[in-house]
Design a protein around this motif. Sequence first.
Motif, PDB file in Angstrom:
ATOM      1  N   ARG A  96      -3.225 -19.423  -6.362  1.00 24.77           N
ATOM      2  CA  ARG A  96      -3.685 -20.650  -7.039  1.00 24.77           C
ATOM      3  C   ARG A  96      -2.899 -20.900  -8.325  1.00 24.77           C
ATOM      4  O   ARG A  96      -3.261 -21.767  -9.118  1.00 24.77           O
ATOM      5  CB  ARG A  96      -5.178 -20.567  -7.402  1.00 24.77           C
ATOM      6  CG  ARG A  96      -6.093 -20.146  -6.277  1.00 24.77           C
ATOM      7  CD  ARG A  96      -6.498 -21.269  -5.369  1.00 24.77           C
ATOM      8  NE  ARG A  96      -7.010 -20.725  -4.115  1.00 24.77           N
ATOM      9  CZ  ARG A  96      -7.021 -21.354  -2.957  1.00 24.77           C
ATOM     10  NH1 ARG A  96      -6.577 -22.583  -2.860  1.00 24.77           N
ATOM     11  NH2 ARG A  96      -7.466 -20.787  -1.860  1.00 24.77           N
ATOM     12  N   SER A 105       4.023 -27.297  -1.215  1.00 22.59           N
ATOM     13  CA  SER A 105       4.275 -28.456  -0.340  1.00 22.59           C
ATOM     14  C   SER A 105       5.711 -28.475   0.166  1.00 22.59           C
ATOM     15  O   SER A 105       5.971 -29.004   1.253  1.00 22.59           O
ATOM     16  CB  SER A 105       3.985 -29.768  -1.079  1.00 22.59           C
ATOM     17  OG  SER A 105       2.604 -29.893  -1.308  1.00 22.59           O
ATOM     18  N   GLY A 140      -7.724 -27.948   6.459  1.00 19.30           N
ATOM     19  CA  GLY A 140      -6.293 -28.047   6.193  1.00 19.30           C
ATOM     20  C   GLY A 140      -5.809 -29.476   6.158  1.00 19.30           C
ATOM     21  O   GLY A 140      -6.494 -30.366   5.627  1.00 19.30           O
ATOM     22  N   ARG A 141      -4.612 -29.688   6.685  1.00 19.71           N
ATOM     23  CA  ARG A 141      -4.031 -31.024   6.697  1.00 19.71           C
ATOM     24  C   ARG A 141      -3.779 -31.520   8.114  1.00 19.71           C
ATOM     25  O   ARG A 141      -3.708 -32.715   8.356  1.00 19.71           O
ATOM     26  CB  ARG A 141      -2.672 -31.034   5.956  1.00 19.71           C
ATOM     27  CG  ARG A 141      -2.700 -30.557   4.503  1.00 19.71           C
ATOM     28  CD  ARG A 141      -3.471 -31.517   3.627  1.00 19.71           C
ATOM     29  NE  ARG A 141      -3.373 -31.187   2.207  1.00 19.71           N
ATOM     30  CZ  ARG A 141      -3.966 -30.162   1.612  1.00 19.71           C
ATOM     31  NH1 ARG A 141      -4.728 -29.347   2.328  1.00 19.71           N
ATOM     32  NH2 ARG A 141      -3.840 -29.946   0.316  1.00 19.71           N
ATOM     33  N   ARG A 180       1.552 -33.461  -4.725  1.00 24.60           N
ATOM     34  CA  ARG A 180       1.417 -32.673  -3.491  1.00 24.60           C
ATOM     35  C   ARG A 180       1.004 -33.582  -2.334  1.00 24.60           C
ATOM     36  O   ARG A 180       1.525 -33.467  -1.229  1.00 24.60           O
ATOM     37  CB  ARG A 180       0.392 -31.554  -3.671  1.00 24.60           C
ATOM     38  CG  ARG A 180       0.980 -30.359  -4.380  1.00 24.60           C
ATOM     39  CD  ARG A 180       0.283 -29.060  -4.024  1.00 24.60           C
ATOM     40  NE  ARG A 180      -1.063 -28.982  -4.540  1.00 24.60           N
ATOM     41  CZ  ARG A 180      -2.140 -28.750  -3.790  1.00 24.60           C
ATOM     42  NH1 ARG A 180      -2.027 -28.576  -2.491  1.00 24.60           N
ATOM     43  NH2 ARG A 180      -3.325 -28.678  -4.334  1.00 24.60           N
ATOM     44  N   ASP A 184       2.890 -34.084   1.070  1.00 21.74           N
ATOM     45  CA  ASP A 184       2.192 -33.699   2.311  1.00 21.74           C
ATOM     46  C   ASP A 184       2.049 -34.888   3.267  1.00 21.74           C
ATOM     47  O   ASP A 184       2.070 -34.716   4.484  1.00 21.74           O
ATOM     48  CB  ASP A 184       0.793 -33.138   1.988  1.00 21.74           C
ATOM     49  CG  ASP A 184       0.857 -31.830   1.204  1.00 21.74           C
ATOM     50  OD1 ASP A 184       1.909 -31.171   1.217  1.00 21.74           O
ATOM     51  OD2 ASP A 184      -0.155 -31.482   0.551  1.00 21.74           O
TER      52      ASP A 184
END
Length: 226
Positions: A96, A105, A140-141, A180, A184
């Motif tokens: 973190r 990213s 998540g993404r 980010r 992303d």
Amino acid sequence: MTGIPQDFVIIAIDGGAASGKSTSARALSERFHLLHVDTGSFYRGLTAEMLRCGVAAGDANAVDRALATLSLTTRIDGRSARMEIGGRIVPEAEIRGREVNEQVSHFAALPPVRQALLAYQRDQAGVARSHGFRGVVMEGRDIGSVIFPDADFRFFLHADPAERARRRASEGQQDSIAERDRLDSSRKTAPLACPVGATSIDTTHLNPAQVVAQLAATLAPRLTSP
Ligand code: DC
């Protein structure tokens, strides 16, 4: 027959930084005895490992060489899956931290990096089954679009950028979430986007308990609290 549905369930929660994914996924894992899988922490752990080895995201050969030596395993920590790299979990403070926030990213945009984590993420369903969980809640993404497009439930959380920045700041974190999210969302491979058919929830004006209540209401017919 007990009347309680015991079938294994896969829940995908996607969204941008500070959209409410982690808090919700953790709460659902507690309520329904699901394995919580934070795939952002996998990308962060891998990024920390690359940085530790002096590998830059722009050096494709070095990235490939480093990926070829990776050995990924999973440790169960309460209801969460933790990724071990070479038997070691990268400490939270490191994943973190500022450097990883800035770099993650860039590494996550690289197709070989995503490929290296693809099977590992899907394997978490098997990990959950073998540890007696009723299912997986994975955040998540690209979970509902790429990792588990056939998940039983797919959610996409989003919130105003100003509100998301406020949430990160209140956690005491310095994180350039707008940058980010831009990276992303604009990358070629598995960009951050609401998957077709997913349930989209705007969390801007909701507190964490309200978000969890909405998600749990959708899950309730299938999962009864143990
Ligand atoms: O969820 P997070 O903010 O901790 O994720 C860190 C980064 O990892 C995020 O900026 C993009 C990347 N990521 C990704 O590309 N795909 C995922 N499924 C999860 C995270």
